[in-house]
Design an enzyme around this catalytic site. Sequence first.
Site, mmCIF file in Angstrom:
data_model
loop_
_atom_site.group_PDB
_atom_site.id
_atom_site.type_symbol
_atom_site.label_atom_id
_atom_site.label_comp_id
_atom_site.label_asym_id
_atom_site.label_seq_id
_atom_site.Cartn_x
_atom_site.Cartn_y
_atom_site.Cartn_z
ATOM 1 N N LYS A 203 39.023 23.284 65.315
ATOM 2 C CA LYS A 203 38.148 22.105 65.252
ATOM 3 C C LYS A 203 38.314 21.312 66.543
ATOM 4 C CE LYS A 203 38.213 22.187 60.219
ATOM 5 N NZ LYS A 203 38.964 23.452 60.064
ATOM 6 N N SER B 172 37.213 16.065 54.868
ATOM 7 C CA SER B 172 36.226 16.830 55.624
ATOM 8 C C SER B 172 34.790 16.512 55.278
ATOM 9 C CB SER B 172 36.476 18.327 55.423
ATOM 10 O OG SER B 172 36.358 18.677 54.046
ATOM 11 N N HIS C 80 41.185 17.691 60.500
ATOM 12 C CA HIS C 80 40.074 16.985 61.145
ATOM 13 C C HIS C 80 40.529 15.753 61.929
ATOM 14 C CE1 HIS C 80 36.939 19.387 59.127
ATOM 15 N NE2 HIS C 80 37.827 19.465 58.152
#
Length: 394
Positions: free
Chosen positions: A235, A175, A203
């Site tokens: 996300k 991240s 992610h």
Amino acid sequence: MRDFAQEIEQRKLAGLYRSRRLVSGPQQPTLVADGKALLSFCSNDYLGLANNPEIIGAMTSSLPDVGVGGAASHLVCGHHEAHHHLEQRLAMFTGRSAALFFSTGYMANLGVISALAGRGDTVFSDRLNHASIIDGCILSRAKVRRYPHGDVAALEAMLAATSGHKLVVTDGVFSMDGDIAPLRELARVCRCHDALLVVDDAHGLGVLGPQGRGSVAEAGLSEEEVPVLVGTLGKGIGTSGAFVAGSEVLIDYLVQKARTYIYTTAMPPALAVATCSSLDVVERDGQRRSHLEGLIRKFRAGAQALGYELMPSRTPIQPIMIGDNWAALALSQSLEAQGVLVTAIRPPTVPEGEARLRVTLSAGHSERDVDLLLQALAKSRPILSGGGAGKPAI
């Protein structure tokens, strides 16, 4: 309370004090923070879906049928058919047999790791893993061994020297650095040394792999090779919540053992409906990923031409390495004065001496937006050359 106040003052003096911004309106590239319109490059909304009309419509139209709250835990009477449908949809999306819906990514990692390892076991964790993985390892009460970031040879030596039940946990995309774990090599050494591999692809989902199915799919790894796949939905997917996907036996075991799943109220069913809609968009809209890839290339070329130090990342996470906490804060504030929002990331989120600006790009950005960011970085460059560096206002 006096000790707390002193610690806060110490954090301020070290350039480590954190404060919250008050955001008004929807999450999108141009947002209002503390009453000021800013062009944001610090959101994890990688595909620009957090304010997507189709997904909003799916959620709002479901509300009369499913209501607002989850009302109870999943094992009491909170497991709605919308949750069940989402779990089936997530299993299909990730190519796994089954999936389990958690309230947050943090809760998913805490629950999964502490359920799969315990006293007498050993958990091997990449040194740059997310805080939720670190805390999950601690909560498990297993012996925790951290291996150097991405160093498969070092991990293999550690695994070979360890007996008993072994768990290897890694982020798929890291991240703060934006790099991708060596997943094929990790899967290989885990098979060779009888270790259970857990990958948190928070992610990578939506961004990497065929139809945005993530870093594990991009690496071509099956359920047998990566038995435990964790992902978040807030996300690249643009909604909220998290999940773990794997075999039916794994999911049944976690229903029995994962405390962060058992002892919490279920997420709103309407959110599950919205997430199913978002997965439809992610699968069919490859143009978003193509556009995002172009923005990443444009930013990297422009920032490097300006003399900024970037990390070797091909993901939307593009850190600008600064080092000094105060210099990172000064650069962030210079950009904000020009209408561009990029947050300074400092220890303990990153190691000491590795403060940075974490630029994140979104398919919602335009090429013009990236041009504006690069122009602001060009005007701010003297700060890092000694012209104006110092302690900015906190």
